[in-house]
Structure formats: structure tokens, C-alpha cells
Design an enzyme around this catalytic site. Structure first.
Site, PDB file in Angstrom:
ATOM      1  N   ASP A  18       0.257  13.606  16.569  1.00 14.15           N
ATOM      2  CA  ASP A  18       0.652  13.689  15.157  1.00 14.15           C
ATOM      3  C   ASP A  18      -0.575  13.658  14.251  1.00 14.15           C
ATOM      4  OD1 ASP A  18       2.548  14.042  13.161  1.00 14.15           O
ATOM      5  OD2 ASP A  18       2.909  11.893  12.898  1.00 14.15           O
TER       6      ASP A  18
ATOM      7  N   LEU B  63       0.814  -1.212   0.000  1.00 15.10           N
ATOM      8  CA  LEU B  63       0.000   0.000   0.000  1.00 15.10           C
ATOM      9  C   LEU B  63       0.845   1.259   0.000  1.00 15.10           C
ATOM     10  CD1 LEU B  63      -2.698  -1.074   2.633  1.00 15.10           C
ATOM     11  CD2 LEU B  63      -2.982  -0.955   0.147  1.00 15.10           C
ATOM     12  N   GLY B  64       2.046   1.179   0.600  1.00 11.34           N
ATOM     13  CA  GLY B  64       2.884   2.364   0.681  1.00 11.34           C
ATOM     14  C   GLY B  64       4.144   2.084   1.472  1.00 11.34           C
TER      15      GLY B  64
ATOM     16  N   MET C 222       9.699   4.843   8.258  1.00  9.18           N
ATOM     17  CA  MET C 222       9.590   3.855   9.330  1.00  9.18           C
ATOM     18  C   MET C 222       9.512   2.429   8.795  1.00  9.18           C
ATOM     19  SD  MET C 222       6.672   3.631  12.274  1.00  9.18           S
ATOM     20  CE  MET C 222       6.536   2.216  13.361  1.00  9.18           C
TER      21      MET C 222
ATOM     22  N   VAL D   7       3.822  -0.558   4.432  1.00  5.55           N
ATOM     23  CA  VAL D   7       2.448  -0.917   4.770  1.00  5.55           C
ATOM     24  C   VAL D   7       1.904  -1.794   3.640  1.00  5.55           C
ATOM     25  CG1 VAL D   7       0.132  -0.107   5.324  1.00  5.55           C
ATOM     26  CG2 VAL D   7       2.123   1.231   6.038  1.00  5.55           C
TER      27      VAL D   7
END
Length: 328
Positions: free
Chosen positions: A136, A20-21, A25, A28
Site C-alpha cells: 500500500d 493528528l487525524g 480504521m 491517530v
């Protein structure tokens, strides 16, 4: 930034359907449980997984996300913080982020932004009721679902009463959507999330953060008034109160909810048409994936492998050789 040579076939009990991306970090993925339920699986990068402090921070994220429940947050369904590459699985939301939607189709109309704001207020009420401060809240962390927004990513959240990992004076967050106290590295509470919410609403209405971006944004957040051109009437007043410099001057969430709903026209439809189109396209993609057999076709595997090799920085010739060898 390291990229895996190929995406995993499985993470924990979840079969990986696609990526997905990715970000600083980790990655996903869209995963599927043994019963067929779609989940979004966040996996930590190897170089970060090797750091004990980061592993502890990731475990805190999981803990914070687990204690939050609400209609407008993405529920955690599984996690393994002790795995070689720690991972977290949440229910998959087939919709764009607010950042994606605004970049693709421009700002949202005020009636829809009021609906969006009401959903985000409800999400923050659930988050704060669990004694968590998100810290955040930004357009990229707001997913637009067919029945309202979803707040995601508790990576730098703080659970009240739990010892923090962030040292005093160390600033964490996304500067254009951080509160003045967060910019200064001071202790933050629920009013900090209200400030960030004000910034998210400005972005949704105008396509830009209230204090701009770039190197000077920290100073502007801390000392200058927000740029609210194009926002008028009661909505402008409401957002201006959210963006007050002093935490005690910002509205409580219940009053903010009342203000958002007070002026909401009955014809306000959610989701906005452009967002509905994006959701429909993603949902159709899910349906197509469900109809596929559990084994991925060889051409699809090779194409995915080729993309992963290119991501890793290999040349076209090297990719071609690898794909041909894989299909032999």
C-alpha cells in the site's frame, strides 16, 4: 462512522497531546512518553476492535512493522494488540505526507523527486530485506521529514512465510497505486511495491496518479499504458520501467537507485522549500506544546471537547450547554 465523544487523555503509557487525524480504521494521536518523547499513536475504532479477524489483521500489521528497520521507515516503539481498543505507537515525524504537500503547493521539482525516490528505494530495500511486501505504498503513506521520506502504515503488508488473512481473489490496496497483479487479486511480491513506487513518483512530479482515478482506474492499471505527460528524459524511462505490466520487467531496487542518483544534480536540496516551511511550523508547534505544563488549561480542554462534540454530530446548542456545564 463513529467518532469518540472526547479524545482520550492517555493511551497505554502515553499522554495524549492532540489528534493528528482520523480515517476509516481509527484515529491517530500525538502522544508523549513519560520521558517526553513524541509518538504517533494509532487507535482502532471500537466497531473494528470487536471483529476478531480485524484484530488479527492489526496484530499482523504490528508484527510486520516491528521486523522492519531502516532510516526511511517510522520505527515502532510500542503496541498493545490485546487492549480493548488496540493501538500502535511509532516515532512521530513532524512533516507533511507527500499527498498533503502536493495538494497544498503542487508537484515537486525533479531534483527533489530524485532525492525522494532514492529515500523510498532505501525504505523498500529495508522492508523487503525483512521479507515484507508493503502492498500500500501511496502518497498518503509517505511522510516528508527534514532528512528524507518515511514510509508508514503496514496495515495490509504481507510477511513472507506467514499465513495471510486475505482470501485468494480478494483485492486490497489503493487502486490508483496498485500493481496489475494486485488489481487481479493475484499473489504479490516485491515487484508490486516497485510498481507502486513508480506511481508515487509520477504523483510527486505531476500531482496525479499515472492511471488516473475513478471507477475505470482498475482497468487502466491492468491494461492501459500510464500517462506520463510532463515527465521527460531518463526520469521518464526509469518510471516507465517501474510501471511495466509484468513484474519481471520492472527494475530491481539497486538498479533503480543507481538510475535515480545518476542524474541527480549536486544542488538538489532536501527538503523542498515549501516542505521545509511545513516541517518548521510543525516543529514550532511541538516546541510550544513542550513548554506547556503537563496539565492542559481548562479553556483548551473545553475547546477540544467542543470540537469532539461537533465531530459527533451534536448541535451547536447542545455543545454550548456541554461546554458551559464543563466549565462550571
Amino acid at each position: 462512522m463513529r467518532t469518540p465523544v472526547s479524545d482520550p487523555m492517555r493511551i497505554g503509557p502515553y499522554r495524549i497531546v492532540g489528534r493528528l487525524g482520523s480515517g476509516g480504521m481509527g484515529w491517530v494521536y500525538l502522544g508523549r512518553s513519560p520521558s517526553g518523547r513524541e509518538v504517533a499513536v494509532k487507535v482502532v475504532r471500537p466497531e473494528l476492535a470487536a471483529e476478531g479477524e480485524f484484530r488479527e489483521r492489526f496484530a499482523r500489521e504490528v508484527a510486520a512493522a516491528r521486523v522492519v528497520s531502516g532510516a526511511y521507515t517510522a520505527a515502532v516503539v510500542d503496541a498493545d494488540t490485546e487492549a480493548e481498543l488496540p493501538w500502535l505507537a511509532t516515532l512521530y515525524v513532524p512533516g507533511p505526507s507527500l499527498a498533503e504537500a502536493v495538494r497544498a503547493d503542487g508537484p515537486l521539482p525533479e531534483p527533489q523527486v530524485r532525492r525522494l525516490g532514492a529515500g523510498l528505494v532505501e525504505a523498500l530495500q529495508a522492508i523487503h530485506a525483512a521479507r515484507v511486501v508493503h502492498r500500500d505504498l501511496k502518497p498518503a503513506n509517505v511522510l516528508l521529514a527534514s532528512d528524507g521520506p518515511r514510509v508508514i502504515d503496514f496495515g495490509i503488508s504481507r510477511v513472507d512465510g506467514a499465513p495471510g488473512l486475505t482470501q485468494v481473489g480478494v483485492v486490497v490496496g489503493t487502486p490508483p497505486f496498485m500493481s496489475p497483479e494486485q488489481i487481479r487479486g493475484a499473489t504479490v511480491g516485491p515487484p508490486s511495491d516497485v510498481f507502486s513506487l513508480g506511481g508515487v513518483l509520477v504523483y510527486a512530479l505531476t500531482g496525479r496518479p499515472p492511471h488516473g482515478s475513478g471507477e475505470a482506474v482498475r482497468y487502466r492499471v491492468a491494461f492501459e499504458e500510464p500517462e506520463l505527460d510532463g515527465i521527460t528524459g531518463p526520469m521518464r524511462e526509469l518510471i516507465a520501467r517501474c510501471l511495466a505490466k509484468r513484474p519481471e520487467d520492472r527494475p530491481r531496487l539497486d538498479r533503480l537507485m543507481a538510475g535515480l542518483l545518476e542524474q541527480e544534480p549536486r544542488e538538489a536540496v532536501w527538503p523542498p522549500p515549501t516542505v521545509a516551511h511545513s516541517i518548521a511550523a510543525r516543529t514550532q508547534d511541538l516546541v510550544k506544546r513542550r513548554k506547556q505544563s503537563t496539565s492542559v488549561s481548562v479553556p483548551s480542554c473545553l475547546l477540544s471537547h467542543a470540537r469532539a462534540l461537533l465531530d459527533a454530530g451534536l448541535t451547536d446548542a447542545m455543545v454550548t450547554e456541554a461546554v458551559v456545564r464543563g466549565g462550571a
